[in-house]
Design a protein around this motif. Structure first.
Motif, PDB file in Angstrom:
ATOM      1  N   ASP A 186      19.232   0.768 -55.465  1.00  0.00           N
ATOM      2  CA  ASP A 186      19.175  -0.246 -56.583  1.00  0.00           C
ATOM      3  C   ASP A 186      18.875  -1.547 -55.725  1.00  0.00           C
ATOM      4  OD1 ASP A 186      19.526   1.129 -58.719  1.00  0.00           O
ATOM      5  OD2 ASP A 186      21.626   1.630 -58.281  1.00  0.00           O
ATOM      6  N   ARG A 187      19.703  -1.923 -54.558  1.00  0.00           N
ATOM      7  CA  ARG A 187      19.524  -3.160 -53.626  1.00  0.00           C
ATOM      8  C   ARG A 187      18.355  -3.340 -53.129  1.00  0.00           C
ATOM      9  NH1 ARG A 187      23.252  -5.307 -49.493  1.00  0.00           N
ATOM     10  NH2 ARG A 187      24.707  -3.722 -49.843  1.00  0.00           N
ATOM     11  N   LEU A 188      17.442  -2.080 -52.836  1.00  0.00           N
ATOM     12  CA  LEU A 188      16.238  -2.286 -52.201  1.00  0.00           C
ATOM     13  C   LEU A 188      15.205  -2.806 -53.465  1.00  0.00           C
ATOM     14  CD1 LEU A 188      15.680   0.374 -49.505  1.00  0.00           C
ATOM     15  CD2 LEU A 188      14.947  -1.987 -49.522  1.00  0.00           C
ATOM     16  N   ASN A 189      15.317  -2.047 -54.581  1.00  0.00           N
ATOM     17  CA  ASN A 189      14.655  -2.485 -55.551  1.00  0.00           C
ATOM     18  C   ASN A 189      14.717  -4.020 -55.974  1.00  0.00           C
ATOM     19  OD1 ASN A 189      13.442  -0.017 -56.518  1.00  0.00           O
ATOM     20  ND2 ASN A 189      14.983   0.517 -57.862  1.00  0.00           N
ATOM     21  N   ASP A 190      15.961  -4.600 -56.016  1.00  0.00           N
ATOM     22  CA  ASP A 190      15.923  -5.732 -56.276  1.00  0.00           C
ATOM     23  C   ASP A 190      15.363  -6.684 -55.275  1.00  0.00           C
ATOM     24  OD1 ASP A 190      17.163  -5.971 -58.923  1.00  0.00           O
ATOM     25  OD2 ASP A 190      19.436  -5.821 -57.867  1.00  0.00           O
ATOM     26  N   VAL A 191      15.403  -6.322 -53.879  1.00  0.00           N
ATOM     27  CA  VAL A 191      14.851  -7.303 -52.925  1.00  0.00           C
ATOM     28  C   VAL A 191      13.324  -7.360 -52.951  1.00  0.00           C
ATOM     29  CG1 VAL A 191      14.860  -7.317 -50.518  1.00  0.00           C
ATOM     30  CG2 VAL A 191      17.088  -7.029 -51.345  1.00  0.00           C
ATOM     31  N   LEU A 192      12.964  -5.840 -53.011  1.00  0.00           N
ATOM     32  CA  LEU A 192      11.550  -5.592 -52.934  1.00  0.00           C
ATOM     33  C   LEU A 192      10.674  -6.198 -54.023  1.00  0.00           C
ATOM     34  CD1 LEU A 192      11.785  -2.163 -51.382  1.00  0.00           C
ATOM     35  CD2 LEU A 192      11.222  -4.292 -50.231  1.00  0.00           C
ATOM     36  N   SER A 193      11.376  -6.387 -55.214  1.00  0.00           N
ATOM     37  CA  SER A 193      10.414  -6.774 -56.532  1.00  0.00           C
ATOM     38  C   SER A 193      10.942  -8.155 -56.779  1.00  0.00           C
ATOM     39  CB  SER A 193      10.797  -5.762 -57.572  1.00  0.00           C
ATOM     40  OG  SER A 193      12.187  -6.051 -58.269  1.00  0.00           O
ATOM     41  N   LEU A 194      11.927  -8.974 -56.076  1.00  0.00           N
ATOM     42  CA  LEU A 194      12.579 -10.018 -56.387  1.00  0.00           C
ATOM     43  C   LEU A 194      13.277  -9.966 -57.631  1.00  0.00           C
ATOM     44  CD1 LEU A 194       9.698 -12.300 -54.928  1.00  0.00           C
ATOM     45  CD2 LEU A 194      11.739 -11.788 -53.636  1.00  0.00           C
ATOM     46  N   GLY A 195      13.720  -8.848 -58.223  1.00  0.00           N
ATOM     47  CA  GLY A 195      14.384  -8.652 -59.322  1.00  0.00           C
ATOM     48  C   GLY A 195      13.693  -8.474 -60.514  1.00  0.00           C
ATOM     49  N   GLN A 196      12.270  -8.378 -60.232  1.00  0.00           N
ATOM     50  CA  GLN A 196      11.450  -8.336 -61.462  1.00  0.00           C
ATOM     51  C   GLN A 196      11.206  -6.932 -61.881  1.00  0.00           C
ATOM     52  OE1 GLN A 196       9.617 -10.704 -62.743  1.00  0.00           O
ATOM     53  NE2 GLN A 196      11.374 -11.657 -61.560  1.00  0.00           N
ATOM     54  N   HIS A 197      11.763  -5.550 -61.371  1.00  0.00           N
ATOM     55  CA  HIS A 197      11.665  -4.398 -61.868  1.00  0.00           C
ATOM     56  C   HIS A 197      12.316  -4.497 -63.205  1.00  0.00           C
ATOM     57  CE1 HIS A 197      15.799  -3.083 -60.607  1.00  0.00           C
ATOM     58  NE2 HIS A 197      15.613  -3.757 -60.038  1.00  0.00           N
ATOM     59  N   ARG A 198      13.514  -5.333 -63.226  1.00  0.00           N
ATOM     60  CA  ARG A 198      14.398  -5.505 -64.547  1.00  0.00           C
ATOM     61  C   ARG A 198      13.488  -5.792 -65.766  1.00  0.00           C
ATOM     62  NH1 ARG A 198      19.882  -6.185 -62.731  1.00  0.00           N
ATOM     63  NH2 ARG A 198      19.988  -5.841 -60.579  1.00  0.00           N
ATOM     64  N   VAL A 199      12.725  -6.904 -65.271  1.00  0.00           N
ATOM     65  CA  VAL A 199      11.667  -7.341 -66.432  1.00  0.00           C
ATOM     66  C   VAL A 199      10.741  -6.228 -66.945  1.00  0.00           C
ATOM     67  CG1 VAL A 199      10.037  -9.122 -67.217  1.00  0.00           C
ATOM     68  CG2 VAL A 199      11.701  -9.673 -65.740  1.00  0.00           C
ATOM     69  N   TRP A 200      10.078  -5.452 -65.942  1.00  0.00           N
ATOM     70  CA  TRP A 200       9.157  -4.460 -66.233  1.00  0.00           C
ATOM     71  C   TRP A 200       9.826  -3.182 -67.136  1.00  0.00           C
ATOM     72  CZ3 TRP A 200       7.996  -5.262 -60.693  1.00  0.00           C
ATOM     73  CH2 TRP A 200       7.399  -6.283 -60.296  1.00  0.00           C
ATOM     74  N   GLY A 210      -2.600  -5.102 -62.928  1.00  0.00           N
ATOM     75  CA  GLY A 210      -3.189  -3.725 -62.538  1.00  0.00           C
ATOM     76  C   GLY A 210      -2.133  -3.309 -61.328  1.00  0.00           C
ATOM     77  N   LEU A 211      -1.291  -3.835 -60.595  1.00  0.00           N
ATOM     78  CA  LEU A 211      -0.379  -3.402 -59.727  1.00  0.00           C
ATOM     79  C   LEU A 211       0.683  -2.568 -60.351  1.00  0.00           C
ATOM     80  CD1 LEU A 211       0.020  -6.792 -57.884  1.00  0.00           C
ATOM     81  CD2 LEU A 211      -1.243  -4.603 -56.960  1.00  0.00           C
ATOM     82  N   MET A 212       0.949  -2.527 -61.532  1.00  0.00           N
ATOM     83  CA  MET A 212       1.792  -1.789 -62.290  1.00  0.00           C
ATOM     84  C   MET A 212       1.047  -1.459 -63.620  1.00  0.00           C
ATOM     85  SD  MET A 212       5.275  -2.144 -61.157  1.00  0.00           S
ATOM     86  CE  MET A 212       5.736  -2.663 -59.430  1.00  0.00           C
ATOM     87  N   GLY A 213       1.723  -0.266 -64.370  1.00  0.00           N
ATOM     88  CA  GLY A 213       1.106   0.042 -65.676  1.00  0.00           C
ATOM     89  C   GLY A 213       2.356   0.810 -66.289  1.00  0.00           C
ATOM     90  N   ILE A 214       2.083   0.543 -67.835  1.00  0.00           N
ATOM     91  CA  ILE A 214       2.798   1.266 -68.623  1.00  0.00           C
ATOM     92  C   ILE A 214       2.151   2.060 -69.676  1.00  0.00           C
ATOM     93  CG2 ILE A 214       4.546   1.072 -70.459  1.00  0.00           C
ATOM     94  CD1 ILE A 214       5.407  -1.692 -69.366  1.00  0.00           C
ATOM     95  N   LEU A 215       2.385   3.299 -69.549  1.00  0.00           N
ATOM     96  CA  LEU A 215       1.373   4.131 -70.405  1.00  0.00           C
ATOM     97  C   LEU A 215       2.241   4.781 -71.538  1.00  0.00           C
ATOM     98  CD1 LEU A 215      -0.723   6.365 -70.274  1.00  0.00           C
ATOM     99  CD2 LEU A 215       0.549   8.097 -69.126  1.00  0.00           C
ATOM    100  N   VAL A 216       1.654   4.366 -72.664  1.00  0.00           N
ATOM    101  CA  VAL A 216       2.509   4.280 -73.897  1.00  0.00           C
ATOM    102  C   VAL A 216       1.834   5.644 -74.779  1.00  0.00           C
ATOM    103  CG1 VAL A 216       3.306   3.465 -76.030  1.00  0.00           C
ATOM    104  CG2 VAL A 216       2.990   2.048 -73.916  1.00  0.00           C
ATOM    105  N   LEU A 217       2.647   6.772 -74.979  1.00  0.00           N
ATOM    106  CA  LEU A 217       2.032   7.913 -75.538  1.00  0.00           C
ATOM    107  C   LEU A 217       2.805   8.088 -77.060  1.00  0.00           C
ATOM    108  CD1 LEU A 217       2.307  10.432 -72.589  1.00  0.00           C
ATOM    109  CD2 LEU A 217       0.326   8.733 -73.166  1.00  0.00           C
ATOM    110  N   ARG A 218       1.898   8.639 -77.881  1.00  0.00           N
ATOM    111  CA  ARG A 218       2.687   9.064 -79.174  1.00  0.00           C
ATOM    112  C   ARG A 218       2.352  10.484 -79.425  1.00  0.00           C
ATOM    113  NH1 ARG A 218       4.333   6.731 -84.045  1.00  0.00           N
ATOM    114  NH2 ARG A 218       3.706   4.552 -83.263  1.00  0.00           N
TER     115      ARG A 218
END
Ligand SMILES: C[S@@+](CC[C@H](N)C(=O)[O-])C[C@H]1O[C@@H](n2cnc3c(N)ncnc32)[C@H](O)[C@@H]1O
Length: 245
Positions: A25-39, A236-244
């Motif tokens: 968790d700590r590394l996720n926050d550091v490496l994404s500057l907290g942005q992973h929470r937004v994504w 395009g560095l990340m993506g969200i695949l939405v399926l129904r």
């Protein structure tokens, strides 16, 4: 354990995530500057969780997405019974231990959360059990993506939505070079500070193996989903695949 650029086995992936669990968790926050929470919030919104729903967070890791989903589905009916349920499933016992501990400090959400050790390629759930599902940074790590998608399809109710957030290999060469630089010159050296250099060096090869958005869409349709859209985020560095279903 070291994971080289060859495709790891499921057991190696499980060991890897057990090993990095204390710092994950700590590394996720550091490496994404907290942005992973937004994504992650974006991915949750795409799955449209409603009060009273039963949701699956597959490859739940330390549990942040499952807990956020529990806040959305938590519901008390007229008889004051708790309805709404989130199952957080992962094969790493160390990640699940952190998820359990985290949810212990949220007693009001406890009735809505179930942590379960399980394999995304062989889910221990009945057919058509879930109103929706999420996977955050998990699909890239499963060793058989088509099998994982067909298991997801099986456990979802008709029309249910699944939202899948992950890194993505951009097609633009300069953005790709930026991603290589970020992973090789920031992520790996920062992970080295916690003695996790080798563990984080697996990120780039895992991303190179991971199908790009248009390929993910084809795999999802082949698994039976009726709609599949890949939304690139962050150039395009990340993506969200939405399926129904
Ligand atoms: C990068 S972590 C993501 C954790 C969390 N969802 C998040 O967004 O922070 C990937 C997770 O997938 C889990 N995982 C990978 N393959 C799996 C499988 N076949 N079955 C269950 N969990 C798996 C790992 O144990 C790990 O916790």
């Amino acid at each position: 354990m070291t994971v080289n650029s060859a495709t790891p086995t499921g057991q190696e992936v499980e060991q890897l995530f057990n090993q990095i669990a204390p710092m994950y968790d700590r590394l996720n926050d550091v490496l994404s500057l907290g942005q992973h929470r937004v994504w992650k919030k974006m991915a949750i919104a795409w799955a449209v969780p409603q009060a009273g729903n039963t949701f699956l967070d597959l490859c739940c890791g330390s549990g942040d997405v499952a807990i956020a989903l529990a806040r959305k589905v938590a519901h008390k009916n007229r008889a004051h019974n708790s309805t709404g349920r989130v199952f957080g499933v992962d094969f790493s016992e160390s990640q699940l231990a952190i998820a359990r501990k985290r949810s212990e400090s949220l007693p009001h959400l406890q009735p809505y959360l179930t942590w379960q050790q399980g394999d995304a390629l062989n889910l221990e759930f009945e057919n058509r059990m879930f109103d929706g599902a999420t996977i955050s940074y998990g699909l890239r790590n499963v060793i058989d993506i088509p099998k994982c998608l067909s298991e997801l399809y099986r456990v979802l109710k008709p029309n249910a939505i699944v939202s899948i957030l992950d890194f993505h290999r951009p097609q633009n060469i300069s953005t790709q070079q930026f991603q290589d630089f970020y992973l090789n010159n920031l992520v790996v050296p920062i992970a080295k500070l916690w003695n996790l250099e080798k563990e984080y060096a697996y990120l780039l090869p895992s991303l190179e193996r991971f199908p790009i958005g248009s390929e993910q869409v084809k795999l999802a349709i082949a698994a039976g989903f009726s709609e599949a859209t890949h939304y690139p985020i962050l150039a395009g560095l990340m993506g969200i695949l939405v399926l129904r279903k």
